[in-house]
Design a protein around this motif. Structure first.
Motif, PDB file in Angstrom:
ATOM      1  N   LYS A 105       0.834  -1.202   0.000  1.00  0.00           N
ATOM      2  CA  LYS A 105       0.000   0.000   0.000  1.00  0.00           C
ATOM      3  C   LYS A 105       0.867   1.250   0.000  1.00  0.00           C
ATOM      4  CE  LYS A 105      -4.258  -1.121   2.581  1.00  0.00           C
ATOM      5  NZ  LYS A 105      -5.119  -0.489   3.613  1.00  0.00           N
ATOM      6  N   GLN A 164      -3.665   5.765   3.874  1.00  0.00           N
ATOM      7  CA  GLN A 164      -3.829   4.311   3.773  1.00  0.00           C
ATOM      8  C   GLN A 164      -4.365   3.690   5.059  1.00  0.00           C
ATOM      9  OE1 GLN A 164      -3.542   3.118   0.850  1.00  0.00           O
ATOM     10  NE2 GLN A 164      -2.450   4.785  -0.143  1.00  0.00           N
ATOM     11  N   TYR A 209      -6.813   5.083  -1.664  1.00  0.00           N
ATOM     12  CA  TYR A 209      -7.031   4.220  -0.511  1.00  0.00           C
ATOM     13  C   TYR A 209      -7.145   2.794  -1.007  1.00  0.00           C
ATOM     14  CZ  TYR A 209      -8.361   8.447   1.853  1.00  0.00           C
ATOM     15  OH  TYR A 209      -8.360   9.690   2.385  1.00  0.00           O
ATOM     16  N   ILE A 210      -6.035   2.128  -1.105  1.00  0.00           N
ATOM     17  CA  ILE A 210      -6.102   0.782  -1.672  1.00  0.00           C
ATOM     18  C   ILE A 210      -7.097   0.000  -0.871  1.00  0.00           C
ATOM     19  CG2 ILE A 210      -4.762  -1.117  -2.529  1.00  0.00           C
ATOM     20  CD1 ILE A 210      -2.388   0.468  -2.432  1.00  0.00           C
ATOM     21  N   LYS A 231     -13.735  -0.337   0.019  1.00  0.00           N
ATOM     22  CA  LYS A 231     -13.060   0.173  -1.183  1.00  0.00           C
ATOM     23  C   LYS A 231     -12.715  -0.937  -2.164  1.00  0.00           C
ATOM     24  CE  LYS A 231     -11.230   2.984   2.383  1.00  0.00           C
ATOM     25  NZ  LYS A 231     -10.288   2.754   3.480  1.00  0.00           N
ATOM     26  N   ALA A 232     -13.229  -2.135  -1.906  1.00  0.00           N
ATOM     27  CA  ALA A 232     -12.837  -3.302  -2.677  1.00  0.00           C
ATOM     28  C   ALA A 232     -12.986  -3.092  -4.179  1.00  0.00           C
ATOM     29  CB  ALA A 232     -13.648  -4.515  -2.234  1.00  0.00           C
ATOM     30  N   CYS A 286      -9.978  -1.245  -5.581  1.00  0.00           N
ATOM     31  CA  CYS A 286      -8.730  -1.625  -4.932  1.00  0.00           C
ATOM     32  C   CYS A 286      -7.781  -2.302  -5.909  1.00  0.00           C
ATOM     33  CB  CYS A 286      -9.035  -2.557  -3.766  1.00  0.00           C
ATOM     34  SG  CYS A 286      -7.572  -3.062  -2.880  1.00  0.00           S
ATOM     35  N   THR A 307      -4.609  -3.415  -5.141  1.00  0.00           N
ATOM     36  CA  THR A 307      -3.899  -4.557  -4.570  1.00  0.00           C
ATOM     37  C   THR A 307      -4.789  -5.788  -4.554  1.00  0.00           C
ATOM     38  OG1 THR A 307      -4.455  -3.678  -2.392  1.00  0.00           O
ATOM     39  CG2 THR A 307      -2.217  -3.333  -3.160  1.00  0.00           C
ATOM     40  N   ARG A 308      -6.067  -5.573  -4.401  1.00  0.00           N
ATOM     41  CA  ARG A 308      -6.988  -6.705  -4.353  1.00  0.00           C
ATOM     42  C   ARG A 308      -6.891  -7.565  -5.608  1.00  0.00           C
ATOM     43  NH1 ARG A 308     -12.375  -7.856  -5.268  1.00  0.00           N
ATOM     44  NH2 ARG A 308     -13.302  -9.213  -3.683  1.00  0.00           N
TER      45      ARG A 308
END
Lengths: 150, 150
Positions: A12, A35, A149-150, B103-104, B107, B109-110
């Motif tokens: 992140k 984050q 905001y990951i 925030k999925a 996201c 990184t998800r």
DNA sequence: CAAATCCCGAGTGTTTTGATAAGATTTGTG
DNA sequence: CACAAATCTTATCAAAACACTCGGGATTTG
């Protein structure tokens, strides 16, 4: 088979730095706020990233951190390895100095763990911070704010 | 990103059962000795495998365990999921009831963790106990004894 | 009945995790 | 120069996870 918060938070933070590239040093405080990570905890994580050369620090007032090299040259795998250690579902197939048992040569499960390790590495090493930033921009250009905001 | 001993020991035990298939019930004690695992600890692990139907128990003297179905129909992934839980590098991409954050949808990184999860699942679900037994036989037919010690 | 074996729940020491705290050092700005 | 904003360093700590360990009970065979 879970990643700890070290890897998650660290990625992140690195993504955050990539997004704010070119705006001068970014303070830990601002990363931690954006984050939603404990600032002190993040301090520990970024210390490792600094020693590995993935980020550079600028001390003093108005200081902070910048990426150690271009986002295109920082792979997700590089970040994860620094924070979580060598990629390996079990120690005997660790990417560096695997601790093998005496039966490793005749071990059937070992070959399975090697395949798992390789498939994870392949995914993580095929994605760079630049890819992540581009994906984020693609995902929803109207809601850029949220993407940070990951 | 490490597997715990639960998954490793459990797979060892299942492989052991596959190797001794057709020889009647195999006692925990013999598995524990061959695979060098604490018998009581293995007891806990196999309880889960039994509840999941991957093994059947035969109580009483000369009892033990047998595979719940043919080795060709037991995938490594089935065993790992029972012992380690759903495959997922992070909770928000869990194979079952993922706990997503707000925030999925945005996201970045998800999507990475999803790719990691899928690549792990693909490897583990592509290998059955039958494959393992065949691999073991192929590896070294002269040293069959050792092969039982994963 | 006795031995072998599965079954079940509770307890325990160690390690990892995810912080928190306190203070030292560096440096730009008023 | 003083001060505030930062990074840097070390220490501490509570909670959870991990990897067993133990004790006893239930079931079946000989």
């Amino acid at each position: 088979m879970k990643l700890s918060t070290r890897g998650r938070y660290g990625l992140k933070a690195m993504f955050d730095l990539a997004v704010h590239m070119g705006e001068g040093p970014v303070s830990l405080k601002s990363i931690a706020e954006r984050q939603d990570i404990s600032e002190h905890y993040l301090e520990q994580l970024i210390a490792g990233l600094r020693k590995a050369g993935l980020v550079k620090s600028v001390r003093g007032a108005q200081g902070g951190y910048v990426l150690g090299r271009e986002p295109a040259k920082i792979r997700v795998g590089d970040v994860i390895r620094v924070l979580e250690g060598p990629i390996a579902p079990v120690d005997c197939v660790s990417e560096e100095d695997p601790e093998c048992c005496a039966k490793a040569e005749h071990c059937v499960t070992r070959t399975i763990w090697e395949k798992v390790r390789d498939s994870i590495s392949e995914v993580l090493d095929s994605i760079t911070l630049e890819d992540m930033v581009k994906d984020a921009e693609k995902m929803d250009t109207e809601r850029k704010y949220y993407m940070y905001y990951i």
